[in-house]
Write a protein that holds these residues in place. Structure first.
Motif, PDB file in Angstrom:
ATOM      1  N   GLY A 153      21.199  38.482 -10.816  1.00 50.93           N
ATOM      2  CA  GLY A 153      21.024  39.873 -11.207  1.00 50.93           C
ATOM      3  C   GLY A 153      19.586  40.344 -11.108  1.00 50.93           C
ATOM      4  N   ASN A 154      19.404  41.659 -11.207  1.00 50.19           N
ATOM      5  CA  ASN A 154      18.065  42.237 -11.112  1.00 50.19           C
ATOM      6  C   ASN A 154      17.241  41.869 -12.345  1.00 50.19           C
ATOM      7  OD1 ASN A 154      20.030  43.930 -12.426  1.00 50.19           O
ATOM      8  ND2 ASN A 154      18.473  45.495 -12.625  1.00 50.19           N
ATOM      9  N   LYS A 155      15.966  41.600 -12.096  1.00 54.46           N
ATOM     10  CA  LYS A 155      15.028  41.190 -13.137  1.00 54.46           C
ATOM     11  C   LYS A 155      15.582  40.004 -13.945  1.00 54.46           C
ATOM     12  CE  LYS A 155      11.401  43.870 -12.862  1.00 54.46           C
ATOM     13  NZ  LYS A 155      10.021  43.336 -12.771  1.00 54.46           N
ATOM     14  N   ASN A 156      16.106  39.028 -13.214  1.00 54.81           N
ATOM     15  CA  ASN A 156      16.773  37.914 -13.871  1.00 54.81           C
ATOM     16  C   ASN A 156      16.111  36.601 -13.479  1.00 54.81           C
ATOM     17  OD1 ASN A 156      19.167  35.690 -13.522  1.00 54.81           O
ATOM     18  ND2 ASN A 156      19.454  36.941 -15.359  1.00 54.81           N
ATOM     19  N   THR A 157      16.081  35.664 -14.434  1.00 61.00           N
ATOM     20  CA  THR A 157      15.598  34.300 -14.198  1.00 61.00           C
ATOM     21  C   THR A 157      16.735  33.330 -14.492  1.00 61.00           C
ATOM     22  OG1 THR A 157      13.333  34.893 -14.804  1.00 61.00           O
ATOM     23  CG2 THR A 157      13.893  32.566 -14.827  1.00 61.00           C
ATOM     24  N   THR A 158      17.070  32.499 -13.516  1.00 62.24           N
ATOM     25  CA  THR A 158      18.210  31.590 -13.627  1.00 62.24           C
ATOM     26  C   THR A 158      17.733  30.154 -13.458  1.00 62.24           C
ATOM     27  OG1 THR A 158      19.683  33.271 -12.696  1.00 62.24           O
ATOM     28  CG2 THR A 158      20.486  31.008 -12.709  1.00 62.24           C
ATOM     29  N   LEU A 159      18.188  29.271 -14.330  1.00 62.03           N
ATOM     30  CA  LEU A 159      17.879  27.843 -14.244  1.00 62.03           C
ATOM     31  C   LEU A 159      19.031  27.137 -13.551  1.00 62.03           C
ATOM     32  CD1 LEU A 159      16.009  25.473 -14.948  1.00 62.03           C
ATOM     33  CD2 LEU A 159      17.257  25.266 -17.125  1.00 62.03           C
ATOM     34  N   LEU A 160      18.723  26.466 -12.457  1.00 62.81           N
ATOM     35  CA  LEU A 160      19.720  25.756 -11.658  1.00 62.81           C
ATOM     36  C   LEU A 160      19.555  24.254 -11.889  1.00 62.81           C
ATOM     37  CD1 LEU A 160      19.237  27.759  -8.325  1.00 62.81           C
ATOM     38  CD2 LEU A 160      20.872  28.231 -10.160  1.00 62.81           C
ATOM     39  N   LYS A 161      20.665  23.583 -12.233  1.00 63.94           N
ATOM     40  CA  LYS A 161      20.640  22.148 -12.487  1.00 63.94           C
ATOM     41  C   LYS A 161      21.557  21.443 -11.499  1.00 63.94           C
ATOM     42  CE  LYS A 161      19.773  22.614 -17.473  1.00 63.94           C
ATOM     43  NZ  LYS A 161      20.209  22.222 -18.834  1.00 63.94           N
ATOM     44  N   ALA A 162      21.056  20.334 -10.960  1.00 66.65           N
ATOM     45  CA  ALA A 162      21.834  19.579  -9.979  1.00 66.65           C
ATOM     46  C   ALA A 162      21.528  18.103 -10.093  1.00 66.65           C
ATOM     47  CB  ALA A 162      21.532  20.069  -8.564  1.00 66.65           C
ATOM     48  N   ALA A 163      22.518  17.276  -9.733  1.00 66.53           N
ATOM     49  CA  ALA A 163      22.359  15.822  -9.685  1.00 66.53           C
ATOM     50  C   ALA A 163      22.229  15.398  -8.225  1.00 66.53           C
ATOM     51  CB  ALA A 163      23.546  15.134 -10.345  1.00 66.53           C
ATOM     52  N   ILE A 164      21.211  14.603  -7.941  1.00 62.26           N
ATOM     53  CA  ILE A 164      20.972  14.117  -6.586  1.00 62.26           C
ATOM     54  C   ILE A 164      21.268  12.627  -6.558  1.00 62.26           C
ATOM     55  CG2 ILE A 164      19.264  13.811  -4.760  1.00 62.26           C
ATOM     56  CD1 ILE A 164      17.838  16.266  -5.799  1.00 62.26           C
ATOM     57  N   THR A 165      22.184  12.239  -5.704  1.00 64.39           N
ATOM     58  CA  THR A 165      22.576  10.834  -5.584  1.00 64.39           C
ATOM     59  C   THR A 165      22.577  10.437  -4.117  1.00 64.39           C
ATOM     60  OG1 THR A 165      24.923  11.439  -5.536  1.00 64.39           O
ATOM     61  CG2 THR A 165      23.979  10.885  -7.689  1.00 64.39           C
ATOM     62  N   GLN A 194      17.931  13.827 -11.571  1.00 62.92           N
ATOM     63  CA  GLN A 194      18.327  15.119 -12.134  1.00 62.92           C
ATOM     64  C   GLN A 194      17.264  16.158 -11.759  1.00 62.92           C
ATOM     65  OE1 GLN A 194      21.303  15.512 -13.640  1.00 62.92           O
ATOM     66  NE2 GLN A 194      21.644  13.314 -13.271  1.00 62.92           N
ATOM     67  N   LEU A 195      17.712  17.221 -11.119  1.00 61.40           N
ATOM     68  CA  LEU A 195      16.802  18.255 -10.621  1.00 61.40           C
ATOM     69  C   LEU A 195      17.061  19.575 -11.342  1.00 61.40           C
ATOM     70  CD1 LEU A 195      14.744  19.397  -8.521  1.00 61.40           C
ATOM     71  CD2 LEU A 195      16.717  19.813  -7.020  1.00 61.40           C
ATOM     72  N   ASN A 196      15.979  20.220 -11.764  1.00 61.36           N
ATOM     73  CA  ASN A 196      16.041  21.560 -12.348  1.00 61.36           C
ATOM     74  C   ASN A 196      15.161  22.499 -11.526  1.00 61.36           C
ATOM     75  OD1 ASN A 196      17.671  20.582 -14.379  1.00 61.36           O
ATOM     76  ND2 ASN A 196      16.067  20.529 -15.926  1.00 61.36           N
ATOM     77  N   VAL A 197      15.762  23.586 -11.045  1.00 63.32           N
ATOM     78  CA  VAL A 197      15.050  24.582 -10.236  1.00 63.32           C
ATOM     79  C   VAL A 197      15.225  25.944 -10.908  1.00 63.32           C
ATOM     80  CG1 VAL A 197      14.907  25.745  -8.007  1.00 63.32           C
ATOM     81  CG2 VAL A 197      15.356  23.295  -8.098  1.00 63.32           C
ATOM     82  N   THR A 198      14.122  26.667 -11.036  1.00 60.74           N
ATOM     83  CA  THR A 198      14.149  28.003 -11.627  1.00 60.74           C
ATOM     84  C   THR A 198      14.068  29.034 -10.521  1.00 60.74           C
ATOM     85  OG1 THR A 198      13.058  27.213 -13.624  1.00 60.74           O
ATOM     86  CG2 THR A 198      13.027  29.577 -13.240  1.00 60.74           C
ATOM     87  N   ALA A 199      15.050  29.957 -10.485  1.00 58.33           N
ATOM     88  CA  ALA A 199      15.080  31.040  -9.497  1.00 58.33           C
ATOM     89  C   ALA A 199      14.822  32.361 -10.204  1.00 58.33           C
ATOM     90  CB  ALA A 199      16.424  31.071  -8.785  1.00 58.33           C
ATOM     91  N   LYS A 200      13.934  33.177  -9.632  1.00 54.91           N
ATOM     92  CA  LYS A 200      13.593  34.473 -10.220  1.00 54.91           C
ATOM     93  C   LYS A 200      13.870  35.593  -9.223  1.00 54.91           C
ATOM     94  CE  LYS A 200       9.922  32.788 -13.288  1.00 54.91           C
ATOM     95  NZ  LYS A 200       8.495  32.929 -13.686  1.00 54.91           N
ATOM     96  N   ASN A 201      14.472  36.666  -9.738  1.00 53.10           N
ATOM     97  CA  ASN A 201      14.689  37.874  -8.958  1.00 53.10           C
ATOM     98  C   ASN A 201      13.815  38.981  -9.539  1.00 53.10           C
ATOM     99  OD1 ASN A 201      15.578  40.038  -7.463  1.00 53.10           O
ATOM    100  ND2 ASN A 201      17.648  40.068  -8.313  1.00 53.10           N
ATOM    101  N   PRO A 202      12.722  39.358  -8.873  1.00 53.50           N
ATOM    102  CA  PRO A 202      11.797  40.344  -9.439  1.00 53.50           C
ATOM    103  C   PRO A 202      12.210  41.802  -9.205  1.00 53.50           C
ATOM    104  CG  PRO A 202      10.938  39.531  -7.382  1.00 53.50           C
ATOM    105  CD  PRO A 202      12.226  38.791  -7.609  1.00 53.50           C
TER     106      PRO A 202
END
Length: 262
Positions: free
Chosen positions: A161-173, A119-127
């Protein structure tokens, strides 16, 4: 008997008029023609050539010159427009961070097949304040530092979106058909047994376009590479958490002709 007097056949030499035959011979002497006369008789008349080829060459040069000037003007206008947009919006690249990597299953079977459930969690930020990123679906690849494929996953498209932080979740198999050669399987087994953990890399591939008000840019390919991850195989049914404290992600802008790092 009277004596007859006959005229002499010799031509007079004391200024008397010549006979008709002598005058014709003098007017038209029967000398052979010279080489220059023969060449002049057979030589064709000189006709000046037209200058069409010079005219065509000048037209071609003019077209090339104006085309070059037009291209330079267009490049200059694009550069000016880009500079104006940069001053107005001050764009910054998005950033990605590996938040967590939870390993439920990671081993190599006797048949040299990899079994993976992560299980992978990646945080993406748009400054950016005025810039919105629109992402296509994202493909995920999990590999070792030796480029051994561990597993794959995917993420759906989303709007960042602008000034936004998004948490991305993915399953790796891993795929059941994925089989390693003996050398790769041996490296993977020894890495999983190491106390320091197995070094891993994550690759995210997608296409993105930017939106600035009503203006949208064309889509460009990007690749996010995250390194510095160390995972250990779980023992029993309890999952393990990979070490991501030293993980760093780099964004590569990928075009068909050029490639550079943002």
């Amino acid at each position: 008997m009277t004596d007859r007097v006959y005229p002499s056949s010799k031509q007079p030499t004391n200024g008397t008029a010549p006979t008709t035959t002598s005058a014709a011979a003098a007017a038209n002497p029967s000398f052979p023609a010279t080489k220059s006369q023969l060449y002049g008789a057979s030589r064709p008349l000189y006709r000046p050539q037209t200058k069409r080829h010079r005219y065509r060459r000048s037209c071609c040069c003019s077209c090339c010159l104006w085309t070059t000037i037009l291209i330079l003007v267009l490049i200059l206008l694009v550069a000016i427009a880009g500079a104006i947009l940069y001053v107005l919006y001050r764009p910054h690249r998005p950033t990605f961070t590996v938040s967590s990597l939870k390993v439920s299953t990671l081993n190599v079977t006797s048949a040299s097949k990899v079994i993976t459930n992560i299980q992978l969690n990646v945080t993406a930020k748009n400054p950016n304040k005025k810039l919105v990123y629109i992402y296509d679906p994202i493909t995920i690849s999990l590999i070792t530092n030796d480029e051994i494929d561990i597993g794959e996953g995917s993420l759906g498209s989303f709007v960042h979106g602008n000034k936004n932080t998004t948490l991305l979740k993915a399953a790796i198999t891993s795929s059941n058909r994925q089989e390693l050669d003996e050398a790769s399987a041996g490296k993977l087994r020894s890495g999983l047994k190491s106390k320091k953990g197995l070094p891993l890399k994550i690759k995210l591939d997608t296409k993105v376009k930017a939106k600035m008000g009503a203006l949208k840019t064309p889509k460009v390919g990007i690749r996010v590479v995250c390194e510095g991850i160390k995972a250990t195989a779980p023992k029993g049914k309890s999952a393990t958490i990979a070490s991501t404290s030293n993980a760093k992600c780099k964004v590569d802008l990928r075009l068909k002709i050029w490639k550079w790092t943002l």
